[in-house]
Design an enzyme around this catalytic site. Structure first.
Site, short mmCIF file in Angstrom:
data_model
loop_
_atom_site.label_atom_id
_atom_site.label_comp_id
_atom_site.label_asym_id
_atom_site.label_seq_id
_atom_site.Cartn_x
_atom_site.Cartn_y
_atom_site.Cartn_z
N GLY A 40 -13.19 57.97 37.30
CA GLY A 40 -14.65 57.95 37.26
C GLY A 40 -15.34 56.86 38.06
O GLY A 40 -16.50 57.01 38.44
N ASP A 99 -16.67 53.28 35.14
CA ASP A 99 -17.92 54.03 35.29
C ASP A 99 -18.80 53.89 34.06
O ASP A 99 -19.99 53.60 34.16
CB ASP A 99 -17.62 55.52 35.59
N ASP A 102 -18.08 53.30 26.71
CA ASP A 102 -18.58 54.15 25.64
C ASP A 102 -18.11 53.52 24.31
O ASP A 102 -18.75 52.62 23.79
CB ASP A 102 -18.02 55.55 25.89
N LYS A 130 -23.03 52.41 27.10
CA LYS A 130 -23.61 53.13 25.95
C LYS A 130 -23.31 52.33 24.70
O LYS A 130 -22.37 52.65 23.95
CB LYS A 130 -22.94 54.51 25.80
N PHE A 151 -24.62 62.61 27.46
CA PHE A 151 -23.46 62.90 28.30
C PHE A 151 -23.92 63.01 29.75
O PHE A 151 -24.75 63.85 30.08
CB PHE A 151 -22.76 64.19 27.87
N VAL A 152 -23.40 62.13 30.59
CA VAL A 152 -23.88 62.06 31.98
C VAL A 152 -22.78 62.48 32.96
O VAL A 152 -21.59 62.39 32.66
CB VAL A 152 -24.38 60.64 32.33
N ARG A 164 -18.33 65.52 39.99
CA ARG A 164 -18.04 64.16 40.50
C ARG A 164 -18.72 63.91 41.85
O ARG A 164 -19.05 62.78 42.18
CB ARG A 164 -16.53 63.97 40.70
P1 IMP Z 1 -14.32 54.59 26.15
O1 IMP Z 1 -15.25 53.43 26.44
O2 IMP Z 1 -12.90 54.20 25.99
O3 IMP Z 1 -14.82 55.42 25.00
O4 IMP Z 1 -14.29 55.60 27.35
C1 IMP Z 1 -15.03 55.48 28.48
C2 IMP Z 1 -14.62 56.64 29.36
O5 IMP Z 1 -14.98 57.89 28.76
C3 IMP Z 1 -15.42 56.58 30.66
O6 IMP Z 1 -14.75 55.81 31.63
C4 IMP Z 1 -15.50 58.05 31.03
O7 IMP Z 1 -14.33 58.42 31.72
C5 IMP Z 1 -15.56 58.76 29.70
N1 IMP Z 1 -16.96 59.04 29.31
C6 IMP Z 1 -17.68 58.42 28.36
N2 IMP Z 1 -18.94 58.89 28.33
C7 IMP Z 1 -19.00 59.84 29.28
C8 IMP Z 1 -20.07 60.69 29.77
O8 IMP Z 1 -21.23 60.67 29.32
N3 IMP Z 1 -19.75 61.52 30.80
C9 IMP Z 1 -18.50 61.58 31.35
N4 IMP Z 1 -17.49 60.79 30.94
C10 IMP Z 1 -17.73 59.94 29.92
MG MG Z 2 -13.18 56.55 32.87
#
Ligand code: IMP
Ligand code: MG
Length: 176
Positions: A40, A99, A102, A130, A151-152, A164
């Site tokens: 990403g 990217d 979350d 986020k 969701f982006v 992408r």
């Molecule tokens: P986390 O912080 O471990 O939950 O995961 C982050 C990853 O989840 C990001 O690097 C993205 O690959 C994916 N992700 C989280 N939110 C989104 C979204 O809104 N769109 C697309 N991928 C997302």
């Molecule tokens: Mg990622």
């Protein structure tokens, strides 16, 4: 049918990336290796490293690829490294670039991985944050935009591998 509503245009993204690079260049000195979290971050990273160079901070570039078990809607928090470990010399400062942060589980895992191999100066950067979804206790050093729980897609970020290549960042909307 689905459409994509623009959240940040290509111009807005370019402006923010340039400012972010100046913020990073003001805080980081010495030799820098930027590590992009695949897939990403690839578009953001490509723009960021060129903006860093322009801001007087040339850098080395590495990548790492993570996989999380379970569906993205219900992240299990289990993250693993797939593929090669990034190649970073001892004397370099590391900037981990993702990217989106979350739940924070992915970036937390990546920081732990680098710390375990003896890296001491590790900084983190994400295009999008986020904070409302956070599970892991991690503060990101450099954030492009703080966004609500939407969701982006676009600018390197996918939905089931689509979108992408969009030059802007948007939200997928279902329309009849
Ligand atoms: P986390 O912080 O471990 O939950 O995961 C982050 C990853 O989840 C990001 O690097 C993205 O690959 C994916 N992700 C989280 N939110 C989104 C979204 O809104 N769109 C697309 N991928 C997302
Ligand atoms: Mg990622």
């Amino acid at each position: 049918m689905t459409t994509v509503k623009v959240m940040y245009s290509a111009e807005e993204l370019a402006d923010r990336v340039e400012n972010l690079a100046s913020e990073i260049a003001a805080k980081v000195s010495g030799n820098l290796t930027v590590i992009g979290v695949l897939k990403g971050s690839f578009v953001f990273l490509a723009d960021l490293v060129r903006a860093l160079d322009k801001a007087g901070l040339p850098c080395h570039v590495e990548f790492l690829r993570l996989s999380s078990y379970g569906s993205k809607q219900k992240a299990s928090g289990d993250v693993v490294l797939i593929g090669d470990y990034p190649d970073v010399n001892d004397d370099r400062t590391v900037l981990l670039v993702d990217d989106i942060v979350d739940t924070g589980n992915s970036l937390t895992y990546a920081v732990k991985l680098l710390k375990a191999s003896g890296r001491e100066r590790i900084m983190t950067c994400t295009l999008l944050d986020k904070p409302s979804r956070r599970e892991a206790d991690i503060e990101v050093d450099f954030v492009g935009f703080t966004i609500p729980d939407e969701f982006v897609v676009g600018y390197g970020i996918d939905y089931a591998e689509d979108y992408r290549s969009l030059p802007y960042l948007g939200m997928v909307e279902k329309v009849d």
